[in-house]
Design a protein around this motif. Structure first.
Motif, PDB file in Angstrom:
ATOM      1  N   TYR A  23       0.808  -1.223   0.000  1.00  0.00           N
ATOM      2  CA  TYR A  23       0.000   0.000   0.000  1.00  0.00           C
ATOM      3  C   TYR A  23       0.838   1.269   0.000  1.00  0.00           C
ATOM      4  O   TYR A  23       0.526   2.239  -0.661  1.00  0.00           O
ATOM      5  CB  TYR A  23      -0.938   0.088   1.218  1.00  0.00           C
ATOM      6  CG  TYR A  23      -2.099  -0.863   1.202  1.00  0.00           C
ATOM      7  CD1 TYR A  23      -3.047  -0.809   0.197  1.00  0.00           C
ATOM      8  CD2 TYR A  23      -2.261  -1.798   2.208  1.00  0.00           C
ATOM      9  CE1 TYR A  23      -4.127  -1.678   0.190  1.00  0.00           C
ATOM     10  CE2 TYR A  23      -3.333  -2.666   2.206  1.00  0.00           C
ATOM     11  CZ  TYR A  23      -4.259  -2.603   1.208  1.00  0.00           C
ATOM     12  OH  TYR A  23      -5.305  -3.444   1.202  1.00  0.00           O
ATOM     13  N   LEU A  24       1.922   1.272   0.794  1.00  0.00           N
ATOM     14  CA  LEU A  24       2.577   2.546   1.093  1.00  0.00           C
ATOM     15  C   LEU A  24       3.128   3.286  -0.126  1.00  0.00           C
ATOM     16  O   LEU A  24       2.934   4.500  -0.221  1.00  0.00           O
ATOM     17  CB  LEU A  24       3.685   2.342   2.134  1.00  0.00           C
ATOM     18  CG  LEU A  24       3.140   2.048   3.525  1.00  0.00           C
ATOM     19  CD1 LEU A  24       4.255   1.749   4.480  1.00  0.00           C
ATOM     20  CD2 LEU A  24       2.333   3.224   4.026  1.00  0.00           C
ATOM     21  N   ILE A  27       0.298   4.904  -1.778  1.00  0.00           N
ATOM     22  CA  ILE A  27      -0.251   5.975  -0.949  1.00  0.00           C
ATOM     23  C   ILE A  27       0.633   7.212  -1.025  1.00  0.00           C
ATOM     24  O   ILE A  27       0.152   8.337  -1.184  1.00  0.00           O
ATOM     25  CB  ILE A  27      -0.408   5.495   0.510  1.00  0.00           C
ATOM     26  CG1 ILE A  27      -1.598   4.549   0.609  1.00  0.00           C
ATOM     27  CG2 ILE A  27      -0.593   6.666   1.456  1.00  0.00           C
ATOM     28  CD1 ILE A  27      -1.792   3.939   1.963  1.00  0.00           C
ATOM     29  N   GLY A  30       0.010   8.970  -4.212  1.00  0.00           N
ATOM     30  CA  GLY A  30      -1.262   9.699  -4.160  1.00  0.00           C
ATOM     31  C   GLY A  30      -1.154  10.951  -3.325  1.00  0.00           C
ATOM     32  O   GLY A  30      -1.670  12.012  -3.698  1.00  0.00           O
ATOM     33  N   MET A  31      -0.459  10.856  -2.198  1.00  0.00           N
ATOM     34  CA  MET A  31      -0.295  12.021  -1.325  1.00  0.00           C
ATOM     35  C   MET A  31       0.482  13.110  -2.058  1.00  0.00           C
ATOM     36  O   MET A  31       0.198  14.297  -1.903  1.00  0.00           O
ATOM     37  CB  MET A  31       0.465  11.625  -0.063  1.00  0.00           C
ATOM     38  CG  MET A  31      -0.171  10.519   0.725  1.00  0.00           C
ATOM     39  SD  MET A  31      -1.413  11.061   1.849  1.00  0.00           S
ATOM     40  CE  MET A  31      -0.433  11.645   3.185  1.00  0.00           C
ATOM     41  N   THR A  34      -1.959  14.897  -4.351  1.00  0.00           N
ATOM     42  CA  THR A  34      -2.874  15.834  -3.696  1.00  0.00           C
ATOM     43  C   THR A  34      -2.135  17.068  -3.187  1.00  0.00           C
ATOM     44  O   THR A  34      -2.656  18.167  -3.278  1.00  0.00           O
ATOM     45  CB  THR A  34      -3.625  15.182  -2.521  1.00  0.00           C
ATOM     46  OG1 THR A  34      -2.729  14.370  -1.797  1.00  0.00           O
ATOM     47  CG2 THR A  34      -4.779  14.353  -2.998  1.00  0.00           C
ATOM     48  N   ILE A  35      -0.924  16.876  -2.662  1.00  0.00           N
ATOM     49  CA  ILE A  35      -0.229  18.048  -2.113  1.00  0.00           C
ATOM     50  C   ILE A  35       0.164  18.998  -3.245  1.00  0.00           C
ATOM     51  O   ILE A  35       0.219  20.207  -3.051  1.00  0.00           O
ATOM     52  CB  ILE A  35       0.996  17.644  -1.259  1.00  0.00           C
ATOM     53  CG1 ILE A  35       1.379  18.757  -0.286  1.00  0.00           C
ATOM     54  CG2 ILE A  35       2.181  17.281  -2.104  1.00  0.00           C
ATOM     55  CD1 ILE A  35       0.467  18.858   0.902  1.00  0.00           C
ATOM     56  N   HIS A  37      -1.647  19.770  -5.598  1.00  0.00           N
ATOM     57  CA  HIS A  37      -2.819  20.607  -5.879  1.00  0.00           C
ATOM     58  C   HIS A  37      -2.949  21.761  -4.908  1.00  0.00           C
ATOM     59  O   HIS A  37      -3.665  22.720  -5.182  1.00  0.00           O
ATOM     60  CB  HIS A  37      -4.085  19.763  -5.862  1.00  0.00           C
ATOM     61  CG  HIS A  37      -4.298  19.021  -7.138  1.00  0.00           C
ATOM     62  ND1 HIS A  37      -5.080  19.502  -8.148  1.00  0.00           N
ATOM     63  CD2 HIS A  37      -3.794  17.860  -7.586  1.00  0.00           C
ATOM     64  CE1 HIS A  37      -5.055  18.654  -9.155  1.00  0.00           C
ATOM     65  NE2 HIS A  37      -4.276  17.640  -8.838  1.00  0.00           N
ATOM     66  N   LEU A  38      -2.263  21.639  -3.774  1.00  0.00           N
ATOM     67  CA  LEU A  38      -2.300  22.726  -2.797  1.00  0.00           C
ATOM     68  C   LEU A  38      -1.712  24.000  -3.392  1.00  0.00           C
ATOM     69  O   LEU A  38      -2.080  25.105  -3.017  1.00  0.00           O
ATOM     70  CB  LEU A  38      -1.492  22.295  -1.566  1.00  0.00           C
ATOM     71  CG  LEU A  38      -1.640  23.084  -0.283  1.00  0.00           C
ATOM     72  CD1 LEU A  38      -3.052  22.998   0.222  1.00  0.00           C
ATOM     73  CD2 LEU A  38      -0.698  22.530   0.761  1.00  0.00           C
TER      74      LEU A  38
END
Lengths: 167, 345
Positions: A23-24, A27, A30-31, A34-35, A37-38
């Motif tokens: 998973y990691l 993940i 993905g993180m 998303t970051i 997009h900040l």
């Protein structure tokens, strides 16, 4: 059966590899997305304060036009009301009196002219139907309101400001 | 026990309680803002400048809403549920050392409500009590969805508590104490536990996500399957209590993670600061650093929530029982072997 078109794609679901089962890594990826997009520019427009730029053929609120002498162009022929697929337009025609010559361009004019903004679908057919170039959907977005009756716009809201006021 | 002690503790409790409520309040705002910015939006910006009065508006809204208690529910437990959830969330803050002792008006005041020698166990006890609020509320609602959600919450919490407990054992092997104050004290400067226990920290963090019912482990309240989950039947401020308890839980588990693994109020260069600023201001800076770490963790919680989709129920159980527990046990063995080797030589 063999595919004739050769377009068929056989998808197979492979068992997850060790990295995928952990998973990691996925993940973390993905993180990262998303970051990122900040730091991107927000798509939001703070609407009442800021208005988005409209395209040139945007259809907004109607306005009843005046001619170059400041006389109302509308002759209350009713073609706009007839063409309106939503039946949003009504009007009452009246005859121009001699002393009103500076107000209205032709002998007949619209004494009342009402558009129900809740019915209007902003298709622009009234604009196309008008033989006198009297109505255009060139205004801003029709604002929200609380009561249904307040969405029926009369001449007070629709008619363009007189020439001297415009300058 | 003199009265000065009681007053001192009372003030400390009041301050910590106030701070955790304010942080939970603004977590709701931060959550929406973080969500918005991660999705290229703006988030709430109408109430006050940048929307900072939004939590207040939300609170007023919650209080003003109609209170509905279903007739078929168990009235006493229905009311007790949210209260218990909030209570269990709040009492966790009692053993967390917020800073090294401060010198105020010639008196050294420890910034910890009580330094019990089994602080870690206390935290675990409180955390496992937290599920009762959810369970009681879900059961008392007399609603199938609420009950299913309560069962999910209970089984999830039990499964992940085991892995959490096992992950912390490896840490306790290193620290030789259960007192949170001593554990934090041992991590002076940059000597943080996370450098020695990265795997333990990872397991602990994943488990705290599960314990706080946060995404990706928010199965008890997944809307697509269970409507609102255990708070389906709740309205008004009772609903607010449940939502609030989640944010306080998040704050407490962030604080626990920061204290156990990320050095609490320790930071590199703290001796230099302590030598120059004296015993009043230096501990307060340490406290500020601690809160900075907590805020980072809260942000991380939110960041994860808006990235990772929810686990399926069987995936959740697989991860807990077949993934985290064996890993935690392996971590204990490795830690034990390494400590034995170090002590031998």
């Amino acid at each position: 059966m063999e595919s004739l078109s050769n377009k068929k794609k056989v998808l197979e679901q492979k068992p997850l590899s060790f990295m995928e089962r952990m998973y990691l890594p996925a993940i973390a990826k993905g993180m990262g997305i998303t970051i990122s997009h900040l730091f991107k520019k927000e798509a939001t427009v703070r609407y009442p304060e800021v208005e988005r730029e409209f395209s040139t053929n945007f259809r907004g609120m109607h306005s009843l036009k005046r001619d170059e002498n400041g006389k109302e162009r509308c002759t209350a022929c009713g073609l706009c009301a007839l063409s309106c697929p939503a039946e949003a337009i009504t009007m009452i025609a009246a005859e121009r009196k001699p002393e009103e010559k500076h107000l209205y361009r032709e002998e007949k004019y619209a004494a009342t002219y009402e558009i129900n903004m809740l019915r209007c679908i902003f298709c622009g057919l009234c604009e196309e139907a008008c033989p006198k170039e009297a109505i255009y959907l060139d205004g801003p977005i029709v604002p929200a309101d609380y009561l249904r009756k307040d969405f029926i716009y009369g001449k007070d809201k629709l008619v363009e400001a007189p020439l001297e006021m415009k300058k | 026990m003199d009265s000065a002690f009681v007053i001192e503790k009372f003030i400390l409790v009041a301050v910590i309680f106030g701070i955790s409520l304010v942080i939970a309040m603004y977590s709701t705002y931060a959550e929406r803002k973080v969500a918005a910015y991660l999705q290229d939006r703006l988030g709430p910006d109408r109430a006050g400048p940048f929307g900072i009065l939004q939590p207040l508006a939300d609170g007023i809204k919650m209080f003003m809403k109609e209170e509905i208690i279903p007739t078929s529910s168990n009235r006493f437990l229905f009311i007790a549920g949210p209260g218990l959830a909030l209570l269990c969330a709040c009492i966790g803050t009692a053993v967390i050392p917020w800073g090294s002792p401060v010198l105020i008006a010639g008196k050294t005041i420890p910034l910890q409500v009580s330094d019990i020698n089994v602080g870690v166990l206390y935290i675990f006890g409180v955390v496992s009590l937290g599920v009762y609020g959810v369970m009681i509320g879900g059961w008392a609602s007399n609603n199938k969805y609420s009950l299913l959600s309560a069962i999910r919450a209970a089984s999830q919490n039990i499964s992940y508590e085991i892995a959490m407990g096992l992950s912390i054992i490896a840490l306790l092997l290193m620290t030789n104490t259960l007192s949170l104050k001593e554990i934090v004290g041992q991590q002076h400067g940059l000597n943080w536990n996370v450098w020695y226990q990265p795997l333990g920290f990872l397991i602990f963090m994943v488990c705290s996500f599960a314990e706080t019912n946060r995404a990706p482990f928010d199965l008890p309240e997944c809307e697509t399957e269970l409507i609102g989950g255990y708070h389906t039947e709740y309205s008004s401020m009772k609903l607010g209590f449940y939502l609030f308890a989640e944010y306080i839980n998040m704050f407490v588990s962030s604080a626990v993670m920061a204290a156990l693994y990320w050095g609490g109020y320790n930071y590199p260069g703290m001796d230099y600061v302590a030598a120059h600023l004296g015993p009043t201001w230096a501990p307060l800076i340490g406290t500020a650093v601690f809160f900075g770490k907590i805020v980072m963790f809260i942000f991380f919680f939110m960041w994860v929530r808006w990235t990772i989709p929810r686990f399926r129920y069987d995936q959740l159980m697989n991860l807990g029982w077949k993934g985290l527990i064996p890993l935690a046990i392996a971590n204990i063995i490795i830690t034990g072997v390494v400590i034995a080797i170090i002590e031998k030589f």
